[in-house]
Design an enzyme around this catalytic site. Structure first.
Site, PDB file in Angstrom:
ATOM      1  CE1 TYR A  79      45.062   1.552  35.914  1.00 39.53           C
ATOM      2  CE2 TYR A  79      43.004   2.838  35.746  1.00 39.53           C
ATOM      3  CZ  TYR A  79      44.293   2.540  35.207  1.00 39.53           C
ATOM      4  OH  TYR A  79      44.670   3.209  34.212  1.00 39.53           O
TER       5      TYR A  79
ATOM      6  N   GLY B 140      53.446  13.196  38.883  1.00 42.19           N
ATOM      7  CA  GLY B 140      53.641  14.544  39.814  1.00 42.19           C
ATOM      8  C   GLY B 140      54.962  15.058  39.371  1.00 42.19           C
TER       9      GLY B 140
ATOM     10  N   GLY C 174      56.884  19.952  39.597  1.00 37.43           N
ATOM     11  CA  GLY C 174      58.087  20.569  40.164  1.00 37.43           C
ATOM     12  C   GLY C 174      58.304  20.482  41.731  1.00 37.43           C
ATOM     13  CE  LYS C 175      54.378  15.477  43.933  1.00 36.68           C
ATOM     14  NZ  LYS C 175      52.786  15.132  44.579  1.00 36.68           N
TER      15      LYS C 175
END
Length: 345
Positions: A53, A238, A242-243
């Site tokens: 990462y 994400g 629902g964005k």
């Protein structure tokens, strides 16, 4: 916060775990420290990272997440958290991490020393094998395909012995698996038992409303053999917030920034997400918190690894621990699931 223990240990961990792979890419060091402080202040004591990462993996940012956590630990925070990290498996695109990308004794010892240095600590609570050495179905590959010419030689005993030596040296407390299949989990369990060595205490695999493949074979092993799931991508980059349903652009989202990471980009996903959003609306629930609560309350889940790019997202994600989905909600979720099972494996 709610707490449990890592399987077969006395290590208490929060049911919500802070995933940190945005630190060093989408989040600065300062923002990473703010997230760690906020999570800790809200009862989250479990932090997960990996040597590769931040994400997406790049030579320029490799190890940046561990370094950010390390500078936060250096402030006096080590004894406040349960720290998990991972050693990367073989991958042609990640050869810059070290010369030997397998799980040989030399590779594991090299990787752990580098992670300890970046994290500014003497020990890791949970050291995980990020993905299998062998070719198998993970990272969006739905079905197993056998490769007759595969060069991998079974080495479960050697890997287990190496990890157990790290336990004896005090460099790790326990080890776990990640992105594994029933075959891999059982082989590690069988070999550790046969050699009278410590067995894996966790399995970190994807699990969400869009990907419940863990339930097909791994859940039975997880429950019967007591190897708890650390669920990652519970919001599917994400998507399950629902964005994206209103068509608006979200420039700092992983979906927008990294179109090559297309695991959750399909018509099938878009169709089923709309249906799950309707369930949340029907029951007056935040879509995000419904999706996370579904993961939180599964009996085989030890901890739910959430991630965020800002504190508002982080608060909503952590607060999902206070939501318990009713039988009616679960029934409606199941009704959607059977129309399009696992559109994003």
């Amino acid at each position: 916060m709610k707490y449990t223990t890592l399987s077969n240990t006395n290590i208490k961990v929060s049911k919500i775990c802070l995933g940190t792979m945005t630190f060093g890419e989408q989040n600065t060091e300062k923002e990473g420290h703010q997230q760690l402080d906020f999570a800790l202040d809200n009862g989250v004591n479990f932090m997960d990272t990996a040597e590769m990462y931040s994400v997406p993996g790049r030579k320029e940012t490799q190890g940046s997440t561990e370094k950010i956590i390390g500078s936060w630990i250096a402030k006096g925070n080590r004894d406040k958290i349960v720290l998990a990290t991972k050693i990367a498996g073989p991958s042609p695109g990640l050869a810059y991490i070290r010369d030997n990308m397998g799980f040989s004794k030399e590779a594991i010892n090299d990787a752990i020393e580098k992670s300890l240095k970046r994290l500014q600590t003497d020990y890791i609570d949970l050291y995980q094998l990020h993905w299998p050495e062998r070719k198998t179905n993970c990272f969006g590959v739905r079905n197993y395909r056998h490769f007759e010419d595969e060069q991998w030689q079974e080495n479960f005993t050697e890997v287990i012995e190496t990890l157990n030596n790290l336990i004896k040296q005090g460099k790790i407390r326990h080890y776990g698996l990640s992105n594994e299949t029933p075959y891999g989990i059982l082989r590690y369990l069988e070999e550790s038992k046969a050699e009278n060595l410590a067995q894996p205490v966790s399995i970190q695999n994807p699990y969400s409303l869009l990907n419940r493949t863990f339930e097909i074979g791994n859940a039975e092993i997880s429950i019967k053999k007591n190897v708890g799931l650390l669920a990652y991508s519970p919001l599917a980059f994400g998507i399950l917030s629902g964005k994206f349903l209103n068509g608006k652009k979200h420039p700092n989202s992983r979906v927008e920034l990294y179109p090559q990471m297309a695991r959750y980009n399909s018509i099938e996903v878009e169709t089923v997400v709309k249906k799950y959003a309707e369930v949340a609306k029907k029951h007056h629930l935040s879509f995000t918190q419904m999706a996370l609560a579904f993961v939180n309350q599964q009996s085989f889940v030890t901890s739910n690894i959430i991630g965020a790019t800002n504190l508002n997202q982080l608060k909503e994600n952590i607060d999902s621990i206070h939501i318990t989905l009713s039988d009616e909600v679960l029934k409606d979720i199941e009704a959607v699931f059977i129309t399009q099972p696992n559109p994003a494996p």
